[in-house]
Design a protein around this motif. Structure first.
Motif: not given
Length: 355
Positions: A316, A174, A153, A318-322
Motif C-alpha cells: 500500500k 518521495r 520503497e 504510504p501517504e505522501g509518496r508517489q
C-alpha cells in the motif's frame, strides 16, 4: 567484476545449522573437523561421494519452501584496486579517496521469488564522497513482491544528503519504484541473449540455481570440494571449499593465479533442507587482499512456522509518496540492448530461462 564475484559467493555459499552457530571460516584457514567427520560420516563413503549422492537423489526441480530470516553482509576494500586500474585516485577531488565499507542487514519473508517481503538496512562509507561529508550513507529499502509487481520503497530519512534532495525540489525522495515481474523476467532474457560462451553458461546456471534449489545442490556437488558431510533429520550439514577460478568466468577475476595473496579458495559451511536442497544457513569470511576486498556473510533462515497471510505480500503506497513505474524506462532500454546486440526481442514461447 565486483557484481559477478558477489553473485557467485551469494549463490554458492550457503549455510550451517543455526543450532550450533559456528564461527565463520576464513578463506586462509583449514576447515578441520576430522574428529567430527569420523563420528558422523559413513567410513565407507567419502564426504564428496556422500554429498554427490544426496544432491543427485533430489527431484529434478524443487521449489523454495516458505521461509523467514536474516542475511548480514559486510564488505570493505579499495575501489581503485577492485576496478583493475579503471579508477585513478589521482583524478579524485581533494579530500576524496577510494576506500569503501558497507554493512547490510536484510530481514526476509519468502513465499516464493515472486511473493516476498524484505527490508534492507544499509550503512555505507564511500571515500569518493568524503570531500562532501565524512558521514556514512544510511538508508533502508522495503521490497515487496506481490506476485505481479515488484515494489521498492526507499527510506532516505537517515541520509546526510536528505536536505539536499529536498532542496532540489524534484520530489525524488518521495518516489516509490515499481516494476512488473514479467518485465524483470524479460530483462533477464534480454541480458541472456547478449552473452556468449562461458559467461552465458554461468549466467543461466546462476538463474537456474536461484529458482531451483536442487539445481544449486547438484552444481555444488559437481564443482566444489566437500570436506565434511553429515545428516541430522531433515538437515544436511557440509563443509565446502570452492575455487572461484573454476566457478566464475575468467574475465570476472582480475587476479594473478601465482600471487602469494590469492589462493582462489573460499571455505565455508552450509546447512541444506534435505528434501528440497534449499539453504537455511551460511557463514563465511573471505579476504582478497590483491583484489582490494574483504567480505563476510551470515545467512540465518528457517522454515516459516505457518503460512504467510495473503495481505503480508500486498503493498500500500504510504501517504505522501508517489509511485514511479520503471516499466516506462525498461522497455526502451531492453529494445536498445537488443538492437545493439543484433538479437530479436525475446519471445515468451522461446524462453528457456526458469522463473
Amino acid at each position: 567484476k565486483l557484481v559477478a564475484l558477489c553473485a557467485a559467493t551469494l549463490m554458492a555459499c550457503q549455510a550451517v545449522p543455526h543450532q550450533e552457530r559456528p564461527t565463520p571460516l576464513r578463506a586462509s584457514q583449514n576447515s578441520g573437523g576430522a574428529a567430527e567427520r569420523s563420528a558422523r560420516q559413513d567410513p565407507a563413503t567419502t564426504a564428496d561421494e556422500a554429498f554427490h549422492n544426496w544432491a543427485y537423489s533430489l527431484p529434478a526441480e524443487t521449489n523454495l519452501p516458505p521461509m523467514t530470516g536474516t542475511i548480514t553482509m559486510r564488505m570493505s576494500g579499495d575501489l581503485a584496486r577492485m576496478s583493475g586500474g579503471e579508477l585513478d585516485p589521482a583524478h579524485l577531488p581533494v579530500g576524496a579517496n577510494t576506500d569503501f565499507a558497507m554493512d547490510l542487514v536484510a530481514h526476509l519473508d519468502i513465499e516464493s521469488w515472486r511473493r516476498m517481503r524484505a527490508r534492507f538496512d544499509v550503512k555505507m562509507k564511500l571515500g569518493l564522497l568524503e570531500a562532501q561529508s565524512a558521514e556514512p550513507i544510511e538508508m533502508s529499502v522495503l521490497l515487496v513482491a506481490d506476485g505481479e509487481m515488484l515494489w521498492l520503497e526507499p527510506d532516505w530519512s537517515k541520509a546526510w544528503f536528505l536536505d539536499q534532495l529536498r532542496g532540489q525540489a524534484t520530489g525524488f525522495e518521495r518516489l516509490v519504484f515499481n516494476l512488473k515481474s514479467d518485465t524483470l523476467c524479460e530483462l533477464m532474457e534480454v541480458v541472456s541473449s547478449t552473452m556468449e560462451g562461458e559467461a552465458a553458461e554461468w549466467y543461466r546456471a546462476s538463474i537456474e540455481c536461484a529458482s531451483n534449489p536442487a539445481a544449486l545442490a547438484r552444481m555444488l556437488a559437481d564443482q566444489v570440494d566437500c570436506e565434511s558431510f553429515s545428516r541430522k533429520g531433515n538437515r544436511v550439514l557440509v563443509e565446502l571449499s570452492m575455487d572461484l577460478r573454476k566457478m566464475l568466468p575468467p574475465e570476472t577475476l582480475n587476479l594473478s593465479e601465482d600471487s602469494a595473496e590469492w589462493n582462489g579458495v573460499l571455505r565455508y559451511r552450509s546447512e541444506f533442507d534435505a528434501v528440497t536442497g534449499a539453504v537455511f544457513f551460511t557463514a563465511y569470511e573471505f579476504n582478497l587482499p590483491e583484489a582490494g576486498m574483504n567480505m563476510s556473510l551470515l545467512q540465518e533462515m528457517q522454515p516459516a512456522a505457518s503460512a504467510f497471510p495473503a495481505e503480508h505480500f500486498r503493498y500500500k503506497l504510504p501517504e505522501g509518496r508517489q509511485a514511479f513505474p520503471l516499466d516506462l524506462f525498461m522497455k526502451p532500454v531492453m529494445t536498445s540492448i537488443q538492437m545493439e546486440s543484433g538479437n530479436k526481442p525475446p519471445s515468451k514461447a522461446d524462453s528457456d530461462l526458469p522463473f
